[in-house]
Enzyme design. Structure first.
Site, PDB file in Angstrom:
ATOM      1  N   HIS A 139     -10.153  -0.487   0.522  1.00 37.48           N
ATOM      2  CA  HIS A 139     -10.473  -0.970   1.845  1.00 37.48           C
ATOM      3  C   HIS A 139     -12.121  -0.951   1.778  1.00 37.48           C
ATOM      4  O   HIS A 139     -12.284  -1.884   2.507  1.00 37.48           O
ATOM      5  CB  HIS A 139     -10.005  -0.629   2.737  1.00 37.48           C
ATOM      6  CG  HIS A 139      -8.272  -0.148   3.366  1.00 37.48           C
ATOM      7  ND1 HIS A 139      -7.728   0.017   1.806  1.00 37.48           N
ATOM      8  CD2 HIS A 139      -7.643  -0.935   3.644  1.00 37.48           C
ATOM      9  CE1 HIS A 139      -6.219  -0.035   2.821  1.00 37.48           C
ATOM     10  NE2 HIS A 139      -6.274  -0.973   3.505  1.00 37.48           N
ATOM     11  N   GLU A 164       1.082  -1.188  -0.183  1.00 34.87           N
ATOM     12  CA  GLU A 164      -0.082  -0.110   0.404  1.00 34.87           C
ATOM     13  C   GLU A 164       0.598   1.385   0.537  1.00 34.87           C
ATOM     14  O   GLU A 164      -0.169   2.234  -0.586  1.00 34.87           O
ATOM     15  CB  GLU A 164      -1.178  -0.493   1.360  1.00 34.87           C
ATOM     16  CG  GLU A 164      -2.511  -1.388   1.467  1.00 34.87           C
ATOM     17  CD  GLU A 164      -2.782  -0.661   2.196  1.00 34.87           C
ATOM     18  OE1 GLU A 164      -2.983  -0.856   3.333  1.00 34.87           O
ATOM     19  OE2 GLU A 164      -3.692  -1.690   2.269  1.00 34.87           O
TER      20      GLU A 164
END
Length: 238
Positions: free
Chosen positions: A168, A135
């Site tokens: 997410h 990420e």
């Protein structure tokens, strides 16, 4: 943007959606359904990390030639301080969400990760280590890094943080993800070392998982006590 960065983005999102292919494969292998997410997630994240690190070899090799990087000692201090900065930003964002906008506390994404880890404990390596590395590479180094030179810090951090939240699938907590994204982007800009936000990110995820597993019973007991107190005081005030 360099072609290898586009390939990195493609690999990352291909990994995210590769679960579509998992069902027939894992069914054929007679893997228990409760282990699907953990098993497939571990292998897909690990493979994505290997491929992305191979593509980043020029950046890793030439990292010492880039100016403005803080010393290793300063990087350690920034990484430690960054952990507290990220938690402070998260606490402020949670308070604003719950007190002003009435958003329930607790992240569905975190609950899902904890549930997956319960069935496949080795998945903790992904949630605590591999996930944060990927990420930070995608959202801070590439996305934020490309936007920063063109639009400046605020807009670059905002866009990269919103995409970070969207991945997410936790849109009710956009403010929290944005606060965390801004913090990690700030650490990256101040130190010019991607390892600093990576360490802060890994530390946050690791602590969350540790708390959820080690103190799970205590947390549930605390929640019960809070529900009881709310019921009692609610009865008095009604």
């Amino acid at each position: 943007m360099e072609k290898r960065y586009w390939w990195i983005i493609f690999i990352y999102f291909a990994m995210q959606f590769s679960g579509i292919l998992a069902k027939p494969i894992l069914t054929a292998l007679d893997i228990p359904r409760t282990e699907w997410a953990g098993l497939w997630g571990t292998y897909s994240f690990a493979l994505a990390l290997i491929l992305i690190l191979i593509l980043l070899r020029p950046d890793i090799r030439d990292r010492h030639q880039r100016g403005g990087r803080v010393s290793r000692g300063s990087a350690v201090l920034w990484a430690i301080g960054g952990i507290f900065m990220a938690y402070a930003a998260q606490i402020i964002a949670i308070t604003i969400e719950s007190k002003i906008f009435g958003v329930p506390t607790g992240s569905q994404n975190t609950k899902d990760l904890v549930e997956i880890t319960k069935h496949t404990p080795y998945f903790m390596v992904v949630a605590a280590l591999i996930g944060p590395i990927l990420e930070e590479i995608v959202f801070r180094k590439i996305l934020f890094g490309r936007l920063y030179g063109r639009f400046g810090f605020f807009l670059a951090a905002l866009i990269s943080s919103l995409v970070f939240a969207a991945v997410h699938m936790d849109f009710s907590h956009l403010l929290i993800y944005s606060a965390i994204g801004f913090t990690f982007a700030y650490l990256y800009v101040k130190t010019k070392r991607l390892l600093v936000p990576i360490i802060a990110h890994m530390s946050m995820n690791s602590l969350v998982l540790l708390v959820q597993f080690v103190f799970a019973d205590q947390i549930r007991e605390y929640e019960k006590q809070m529900d009881t107190m709310q019921f009692i005081f609610g009865g008095f005030l009604s």
